[in-house]
Enzyme design. Structure first.
Site, PDB file in Angstrom:
ATOM      1  N   GLY A  14       0.799  -1.221   0.000  1.00  0.00           N
ATOM      2  CA  GLY A  14       0.000   0.000   0.000  1.00  0.00           C
ATOM      3  C   GLY A  14       0.835   1.276   0.000  1.00  0.00           C
ATOM      4  O   GLY A  14       1.890   1.365  -0.654  1.00  0.00           O
ATOM      5  N   ASP A  34       7.185  -3.745   9.388  1.00  0.00           N
ATOM      6  CA  ASP A  34       5.840  -4.311   9.283  1.00  0.00           C
ATOM      7  C   ASP A  34       5.747  -5.527  10.200  1.00  0.00           C
ATOM      8  O   ASP A  34       6.761  -6.119  10.568  1.00  0.00           O
ATOM      9  CB  ASP A  34       5.512  -4.712   7.840  1.00  0.00           C
ATOM     10  CG  ASP A  34       4.035  -4.532   7.509  1.00  0.00           C
ATOM     11  OD1 ASP A  34       3.693  -3.570   6.789  1.00  0.00           O
ATOM     12  OD2 ASP A  34       3.215  -5.354   7.998  1.00  0.00           O
ATOM     13  N   ASP A  56       5.758  -5.114  15.455  1.00  0.00           N
ATOM     14  CA  ASP A  56       4.381  -4.659  15.655  1.00  0.00           C
ATOM     15  C   ASP A  56       4.467  -3.314  16.371  1.00  0.00           C
ATOM     16  O   ASP A  56       4.931  -3.251  17.517  1.00  0.00           O
ATOM     17  CB  ASP A  56       3.617  -5.689  16.500  1.00  0.00           C
ATOM     18  CG  ASP A  56       2.161  -5.325  16.676  1.00  0.00           C
ATOM     19  OD1 ASP A  56       1.842  -4.109  16.687  1.00  0.00           O
ATOM     20  OD2 ASP A  56       1.332  -6.242  16.819  1.00  0.00           O
ATOM     21  N   TYR A 147     -11.855   4.309  14.261  1.00  0.00           N
ATOM     22  CA  TYR A 147     -10.889   4.731  13.229  1.00  0.00           C
ATOM     23  C   TYR A 147     -10.768   6.254  13.182  1.00  0.00           C
ATOM     24  O   TYR A 147      -9.663   6.812  13.251  1.00  0.00           O
ATOM     25  CB  TYR A 147     -11.330   4.172  11.867  1.00  0.00           C
ATOM     26  CG  TYR A 147     -10.340   4.432  10.756  1.00  0.00           C
ATOM     27  CD1 TYR A 147      -9.147   3.719  10.679  1.00  0.00           C
ATOM     28  CD2 TYR A 147     -10.586   5.392   9.775  1.00  0.00           C
ATOM     29  CE1 TYR A 147      -8.232   3.954   9.657  1.00  0.00           C
ATOM     30  CE2 TYR A 147      -9.679   5.627   8.746  1.00  0.00           C
ATOM     31  CZ  TYR A 147      -8.505   4.908   8.697  1.00  0.00           C
ATOM     32  OH  TYR A 147      -7.600   5.139   7.689  1.00  0.00           O
ATOM     33  N   ALA A 181      -7.151   2.871  -3.191  1.00  0.00           N
ATOM     34  CA  ALA A 181      -7.652   1.490  -3.290  1.00  0.00           C
ATOM     35  C   ALA A 181      -6.637   0.453  -2.829  1.00  0.00           C
ATOM     36  O   ALA A 181      -6.198  -0.409  -3.594  1.00  0.00           O
ATOM     37  CB  ALA A 181      -8.093   1.206  -4.715  1.00  0.00           C
ATOM     38  N   THR A 182      -6.261   0.513  -1.560  1.00  0.00           N
ATOM     39  CA  THR A 182      -5.329  -0.463  -0.987  1.00  0.00           C
ATOM     40  C   THR A 182      -6.127  -1.602  -0.344  1.00  0.00           C
ATOM     41  O   THR A 182      -7.356  -1.545  -0.257  1.00  0.00           O
ATOM     42  CB  THR A 182      -4.476   0.200   0.103  1.00  0.00           C
ATOM     43  OG1 THR A 182      -5.378   0.669   1.114  1.00  0.00           O
ATOM     44  CG2 THR A 182      -3.669   1.371  -0.425  1.00  0.00           C
TER      45      THR A 182
HETATM   46  N1  NAD Z   1      -6.191   3.484   1.759  1.00  0.00           N
HETATM   47  C1  NAD Z   1      -6.932   4.495   2.152  1.00  0.00           C
HETATM   48  O1  NAD Z   1      -7.981   4.786   1.583  1.00  0.00           O
HETATM   49  C2  NAD Z   1      -6.485   5.347   3.324  1.00  0.00           C
HETATM   50  C3  NAD Z   1      -7.175   6.552   3.546  1.00  0.00           C
HETATM   51  C4  NAD Z   1      -6.804   7.339   4.614  1.00  0.00           C
HETATM   52  C5  NAD Z   1      -5.763   6.938   5.440  1.00  0.00           C
HETATM   53  N2  NAD Z   1      -5.115   5.785   5.201  1.00  0.00           N
HETATM   54  C6  NAD Z   1      -4.026   5.404   6.114  1.00  0.00           C
HETATM   55  O2  NAD Z   1      -2.853   5.151   5.373  1.00  0.00           O
HETATM   56  C7  NAD Z   1      -2.037   4.225   6.096  1.00  0.00           C
HETATM   57  C8  NAD Z   1      -1.609   3.107   5.163  1.00  0.00           C
HETATM   58  O3  NAD Z   1      -2.753   2.402   4.768  1.00  0.00           O
HETATM   59  P1  NAD Z   1      -2.872   1.531   3.431  1.00  0.00           P
HETATM   60  O4  NAD Z   1      -4.145   1.898   2.830  1.00  0.00           O
HETATM   61  O5  NAD Z   1      -1.609   1.575   2.673  1.00  0.00           O
HETATM   62  O6  NAD Z   1      -3.097   0.085   4.124  1.00  0.00           O
HETATM   63  P2  NAD Z   1      -2.512  -1.378   3.848  1.00  0.00           P
HETATM   64  O7  NAD Z   1      -3.373  -2.301   4.625  1.00  0.00           O
HETATM   65  O8  NAD Z   1      -2.316  -1.615   2.389  1.00  0.00           O
HETATM   66  O9  NAD Z   1      -1.069  -1.295   4.526  1.00  0.00           O
HETATM   67  C9  NAD Z   1      -0.930  -1.155   5.917  1.00  0.00           C
HETATM   68  C10 NAD Z   1       0.312  -1.915   6.360  1.00  0.00           C
HETATM   69  O10 NAD Z   1       0.467  -1.675   7.780  1.00  0.00           O
HETATM   70  C11 NAD Z   1       0.824  -2.906   8.396  1.00  0.00           C
HETATM   71  N3  NAD Z   1       0.429  -2.868   9.805  1.00  0.00           N
HETATM   72  C12 NAD Z   1      -0.828  -2.769  10.310  1.00  0.00           C
HETATM   73  N4  NAD Z   1      -0.781  -2.775  11.648  1.00  0.00           N
HETATM   74  C13 NAD Z   1       0.529  -2.869  12.002  1.00  0.00           C
HETATM   75  C14 NAD Z   1       1.211  -2.913  13.238  1.00  0.00           C
HETATM   76  N5  NAD Z   1       0.547  -2.874  14.402  1.00  0.00           N
HETATM   77  N6  NAD Z   1       2.549  -2.991  13.228  1.00  0.00           N
HETATM   78  C15 NAD Z   1       3.237  -3.054  12.061  1.00  0.00           C
HETATM   79  N7  NAD Z   1       2.647  -3.037  10.859  1.00  0.00           N
HETATM   80  C16 NAD Z   1       1.304  -2.932  10.829  1.00  0.00           C
HETATM   81  C17 NAD Z   1       0.066  -3.971   7.597  1.00  0.00           C
HETATM   82  O11 NAD Z   1       0.615  -5.264   7.789  1.00  0.00           O
HETATM   83  C18 NAD Z   1       0.203  -3.433   6.170  1.00  0.00           C
HETATM   84  O12 NAD Z   1       1.355  -3.924   5.532  1.00  0.00           O
HETATM   85  C19 NAD Z   1      -2.869   3.772   7.298  1.00  0.00           C
HETATM   86  O13 NAD Z   1      -2.479   4.486   8.448  1.00  0.00           O
HETATM   87  C20 NAD Z   1      -4.280   4.128   6.897  1.00  0.00           C
HETATM   88  O14 NAD Z   1      -5.122   4.347   8.004  1.00  0.00           O
HETATM   89  C21 NAD Z   1      -5.442   4.978   4.153  1.00  0.00           C
END
Ligand code: NAD
Length: 250
Positions: A14, A34, A56, A147, A181-182
């Protein structure tokens, strides 16, 4: 001069993985953090100048060990991107304490812990923190009690960090992405939500991982040397428009 470095949490996929690649293009060494071991190892395997560290971010002991390992390997920490996050959409009445804590421990505790663990090295490097919140932290809406609240906390935590660590030359900024779109988003966005976002966003589309990553990399760069304590929406205009009236649409 030693090569600049960055730590990116949630780097296995993502937005975190896209940001890692953009930092590498800039010539930085990147510590990819990660807790998803197979995904992290796969993501890191094709990349040079990366240090994958399984951690974590919600677990204090693991975070302390992670920061120590990165410092030992890289010798300096110039940027910390607190990107790891989890999403859980549900009504307040159905969000029990366990669900609430699962979101808070990664999204808010994780940002606090990683920043604190890296603070001494960031001060030494006059480094930069970018925390990833969300448009869900800027605007309340249904189903986002955990959230949205966690992300609003991240926004304020960023300002606390900027206020306290500015004296050491450490900058802290926060990005609020719109929908991308992740895997995280697709797990909670129904087709209805996808259609509604397209309708409500002036640019009429989801953002890409790189569009978020580009702003992260900019905020960590010297080009943003006088920018700190800011919350920046990277959201195709969603936040700026408020609630659209259907009868006023073109
Ligand atoms: N995709 C969206 O629409 C969106 C919108 C607003 C904010 N965000 C934020 O962007 C950030 C990235 O999200 P993304 O969409 O790329 O998600 P994603 O699920 O594709 O990637 C998130 C990554 O974080 C890792 N992770 C989760 N909890 C963890 C922990 N406790 N310790 C270590 N690693 C951990 C997961 O294993 C994963 O690889 C997040 O903070 C999310 O809230 C995303």
């Amino acid at each position: 001069m030693m090569q600049k470095t960055a730590i990116v949490t949630g780097a296995a996929r993502g937005i975190g993985l896209a940001t890692t690649k953009l930092f590498l293009e800039e010539g930085r060494r990147v510590a990819m953090i990660d807790r998803d071991v197979p995904a992290l190892m796969e993501a890191a395997s094709g990349l040079e100048n990366v240090l994958p560290v399984v951690c974590d971010v919600s677990q204090p002991d693991q975070v302390t060990a992670m920061a120590a390992e990165v410092e030992a390997q890289f010798g300096r920490i110039d940027a910390l991107v607190n990107n790891a996050g989890v999403a859980d959409f549900g009504p307040i009445d159905e969000t029990d304490f366990e669900r609430w804590r699962r979101v808070m421990e990664t999204n808010l505790d994780g940002v606090f812990l990683c920043s604190q663990a890296c603070a001494t090295a960031l001060k030494a490097a006059k480094g930069s923190i970018v925390n990833i919140a969300s448009i869900s932290g800027l605007r309340a809406s249904t189903l986002r009690v955990a959230y949205g609240t966690s992300k609003a906390g991240v926004m304020h935590l960023t300002q606390q960090q900027a206020a306290e660590w500015g004296e050491w030359g450490v900058r802290a900024n926060c990005i609020c992405p719109g929908p991308v779109a992740t895997k995280l988003a697709m797990a909670v966005h129904t087709q209805d939500i996808i259609d509604a976002y397209h309708d409500a966003i002036p640019l009429n589309r989801y953002g890409s991982e790189e569009e978020i990553g580009n702003v992260i990399v900019f905020l960590c760069s010297d080009k943003a040397s006088y920018v700190t304590g800011q919350v920046i929406a990277v959201d195709g205009g969603f936040q700026s428009t408020g609630i659209g009236l259907p009868s006023l649409r073109l």
